[in-house]
Write a protein that holds these residues in place. Structure first.
Motif, mmCIF file in Angstrom:
data_model
loop_
_atom_site.group_PDB
_atom_site.id
_atom_site.type_symbol
_atom_site.label_atom_id
_atom_site.label_comp_id
_atom_site.label_asym_id
_atom_site.label_seq_id
_atom_site.Cartn_x
_atom_site.Cartn_y
_atom_site.Cartn_z
ATOM 1 N N GLN A 163 0.817 -1.203 0.000
ATOM 2 C CA GLN A 163 0.000 0.000 0.000
ATOM 3 C C GLN A 163 0.859 1.264 0.000
ATOM 4 O O GLN A 163 0.470 2.290 -0.565
ATOM 5 N N ALA A 164 2.035 1.183 0.631
ATOM 6 C CA ALA A 164 2.947 2.329 0.617
ATOM 7 C C ALA A 164 3.596 2.508 -0.757
ATOM 8 O O ALA A 164 4.066 3.609 -1.082
ATOM 9 N N ILE A 165 3.635 1.455 -1.558
ATOM 10 C CA ILE A 165 4.227 1.524 -2.896
ATOM 11 C C ILE A 165 3.298 2.210 -3.890
ATOM 12 O O ILE A 165 3.747 2.934 -4.786
ATOM 13 N N VAL A 166 1.977 2.012 -3.737
ATOM 14 C CA VAL A 166 1.021 2.469 -4.752
ATOM 15 C C VAL A 166 1.172 3.939 -5.105
ATOM 16 O O VAL A 166 1.164 4.293 -6.301
ATOM 17 N N PRO A 167 1.333 4.869 -4.132
ATOM 18 C CA PRO A 167 1.475 6.280 -4.525
ATOM 19 C C PRO A 167 2.733 6.581 -5.325
ATOM 20 O O PRO A 167 2.841 7.664 -5.913
ATOM 21 N N ARG A 168 3.692 5.660 -5.346
ATOM 22 C CA ARG A 168 4.888 5.836 -6.179
ATOM 23 C C ARG A 168 4.649 5.336 -7.605
ATOM 24 O O ARG A 168 5.475 5.572 -8.490
ATOM 25 N N LEU A 169 3.542 4.636 -7.826
ATOM 26 C CA LEU A 169 3.240 4.107 -9.149
ATOM 27 C C LEU A 169 2.224 4.952 -9.905
ATOM 28 O O LEU A 169 2.143 4.878 -11.127
ATOM 29 N N LEU A 170 1.429 5.734 -9.157
ATOM 30 C CA LEU A 170 0.325 6.461 -9.764
ATOM 31 C C LEU A 170 0.323 7.915 -9.312
ATOM 32 O O LEU A 170 0.763 8.213 -8.196
ATOM 33 N N PRO A 171 -0.200 8.817 -10.143
ATOM 34 C CA PRO A 171 -0.383 10.202 -9.694
ATOM 35 C C PRO A 171 -1.479 10.281 -8.640
ATOM 36 O O PRO A 171 -2.347 9.410 -8.548
ATOM 37 N N ARG A 172 -1.471 11.345 -7.868
ATOM 38 C CA ARG A 172 -2.386 11.476 -6.739
ATOM 39 C C ARG A 172 -3.849 11.399 -7.159
ATOM 40 O O ARG A 172 -4.693 10.837 -6.453
ATOM 41 N N GLU A 173 -4.193 11.946 -8.334
ATOM 42 C CA GLU A 173 -5.594 11.990 -8.744
ATOM 43 C C GLU A 173 -6.162 10.613 -9.089
ATOM 44 O O GLU A 173 -7.371 10.468 -9.266
ATOM 45 N N LEU A 174 -5.311 9.589 -9.189
ATOM 46 C CA LEU A 174 -5.798 8.240 -9.483
ATOM 47 C C LEU A 174 -5.747 7.313 -8.263
ATOM 48 O O LEU A 174 -6.034 6.124 -8.383
ATOM 49 N N LEU A 175 -5.395 7.836 -7.099
ATOM 50 C CA LEU A 175 -5.298 6.976 -5.918
ATOM 51 C C LEU A 175 -6.659 6.447 -5.477
ATOM 52 O O LEU A 175 -6.773 5.307 -5.027
ATOM 53 N N ALA A 176 -7.711 7.267 -5.591
ATOM 54 C CA ALA A 176 -9.049 6.796 -5.228
ATOM 55 C C ALA A 176 -9.485 5.666 -6.155
ATOM 56 O O ALA A 176 -10.083 4.664 -5.717
#
Length: 471
Positions: free
Chosen positions: A170-183
């Motif tokens: 879960q900590a990795i996901v924000p490094r793979l995607l821009p913030r607007e796609l986290l939801a």
């Protein structure tokens, strides 16, 4: 607020969107323009842009989904095998109890590891431990050497290692995607959970009945290899910002951050309230046996209804990424959840009073009307809980600086996994002292009252803006 990570503007904790190396790499892989992620998703159907934006995220999602399905096979098979070996429901229930403390410790310590070392390496090592314990379980079962203590020990190892994998992933996901796609990514996680909970237990029961325990564990080992594919193809992912080595100072650092992060702290509290007073799953066997009738079939339907609601809410979550006031979104979702749990209490009270009931309710004569109503309100509760989870997970991933994100994800997992266990204690104890319908009825109203009061007292939480995430 802590100001320890690069690219942080004064007064915020990630006001400036950043594009780390892995994100740039994934965009090159997909060949998509950076504007793709910035376009509003106009369909109500689930937003699939994370798949198109980041092949690395796609591989990790596929691996996590297949491995999670396999994990459900092993969880159910261990419970069934424990009952076969002991004939004791207490021994079966102790599997969850025995794994609680190691899971909490592993979740917190795993978060510290994820904030100190290469997250790809941490996730791979923890996944290897899970793989090895499952493979050993399969080998022991094939050799007819399994014992009660082996089942306990290996289930504890699995629970602890999985907590580390989940916190790190879960900590990795924000490094793979821009913030607007986290939801949108969190909504795709709801699809994963729905598949796991709906299909996993049923498939495990069929496999155990048709092939036995050894083949069931072996299938989990095979499915788990997909998790390695998703993690192995990632590049190195060291935390960005100041690194604190695992230990007491790392714990104190995380605690200091959480004390200042009122939005993150309150969403943890709200989830604990919802799960403590609104988790009637431990009552389902008794409800199916003595209140609604239908026995194990009713128990399975009630359980599946919660997962079906979660799955459906993710499937139609396309607009959720456009919700800016996610604090209010969490509040409203949990209020709906509390209302659905209270409605379940009313349905069960109707059954206790004999309304709409056949002359005799038992395993062969179910109260079909009230079972249908119970499944409906439970599906609503599952959908509301999933929506709340999407907002809460997105808030943690977007508002928490990268250097401390692993520790906060570890706490998030402890809250998510520990809350339902408190809920089982509340529901079981109160039902024993009163009636089966009373815990959900009272609990639903407690949830509504506490959540409304706490959020009303926190204007900062109500004003939380996804465009300017502040913890």
């Amino acid at each position: 607020m802590l100001r320890r990570t690069p690219r942080v503007c004064p007064g915020t904790l990630e006001s400036v969107p950043f594009r780390p190396r892995i994100e740039r790499r994934s965009r090159r892989e997909s060949g998509t323009a950076s504007s793709m992620s910035g376009e509003a998703h106009r369909s109500h159907l689930i937003d699939l842009r994370p798949f198109r934006t980041s092949p690395a995220f796609t591989r990790m999602w596929i691996g996590s989904t297949l491995a999670g399905l396999g994990g459900q096979l092993t969880i159910v098979a261990i419970m069934l095998q424990m009952y076969d070996l002991t004939g004791s429901t207490f021994a079966v229930s102790m599997i969850a109890v025995a794994g609680l403390v190691p899971m909490i410790i592993a979740g917190i310590y795993g978060g510290m590891l994820a904030d100190a070392f290469d997250r790809r390496a941490v996730a791979l090592i923890a996944a290897t431990v899970t793989f090895g314990s499952t493979a050993l379980l399969a080998a022991l079962t094939w050799a007819d050497l399994e014992t009660v203590w082996w089942l306990y020990a290996l289930s504890i190892v699995n629970s602890a290692a999985n907590s580390i994998v989940l916190a790190t992933r879960q900590a990795i996901v924000p490094r793979l995607l821009p913030r607007e796609l986290l939801a949108a990514a969190s909504a795709l996680g709801g699809i994963t959970v729905g598949i796991m909970v709906m299909a996993g237990p049923a498939l495990a029961g069929v496999l155990v009945a048709l092939t036995g325990y050894a083949w069931t564990y072996t299938l989990d080992v095979i499915l788990m290899t997909s998790l390695f594919l998703g993690l192995w193809t990632l590049p190195a992912l060291r935390p960005e910002g100041e690194i604190v080595r695992p230990g007491l100072e790392s714990l104190r650092d995380g605690w200091r951050f959480l004390r200042r992060a009122s939005n993150i702290r309150l969403q943890f509290i709200l989830d604990i309230i919802a799960m403590t007073f609104g988790q009637p799953l431990s009552l389902f066997p008794a409800i199916g046996a003595v209140l609604l009738g239908g026995g194990p079939i009713t128990t399975g339907l009630l359980t599946a209804s919660v997962a079906a609601g979660a799955f459906a809410s993710s499937l139609f979550s396309g607009r959720i990424g456009g919700v800016r006031h996610q604090g209010l979104g969490i509040q409203r979702a949990i209020l709906v959840y509390g209302g659905a749990i209270a409605a379940l209490g009313l349905v069960l009270a109707a059954a206790a009073l004999g309304w709409l009931a056949p002359p005799a309710v038992d395993a062969d004569t179910p109260n079909v009307v009230l079972i249908g109503l119970a499944c409906l309100v439970l599906a609503v509760s599952g959908a509301a809980d999933n929506i709340s989870s999407i907002f809460r997970n997105t808030m943690v991933q977007a508002a928490v600086p990268d250097a401390i994100r692993g520790r906060l994800q570890g706490i998030f997992i402890v809250v998510v996994a520990g809350g339902p266990r408190l809920g089982a204690l509340y529901a079981g104890t109160l039902a024993t002292l009163t009636a089966l319908w009373f815990p959900p009825l009272l609990g639903g109203f407690i949830i509504i009252a506490l959540v409304a009061t706490l959020v009303r007292a926190s204007p900062r939480f109500r004003a939380y803006d996804a465009e300017n995430p502040v913890p």
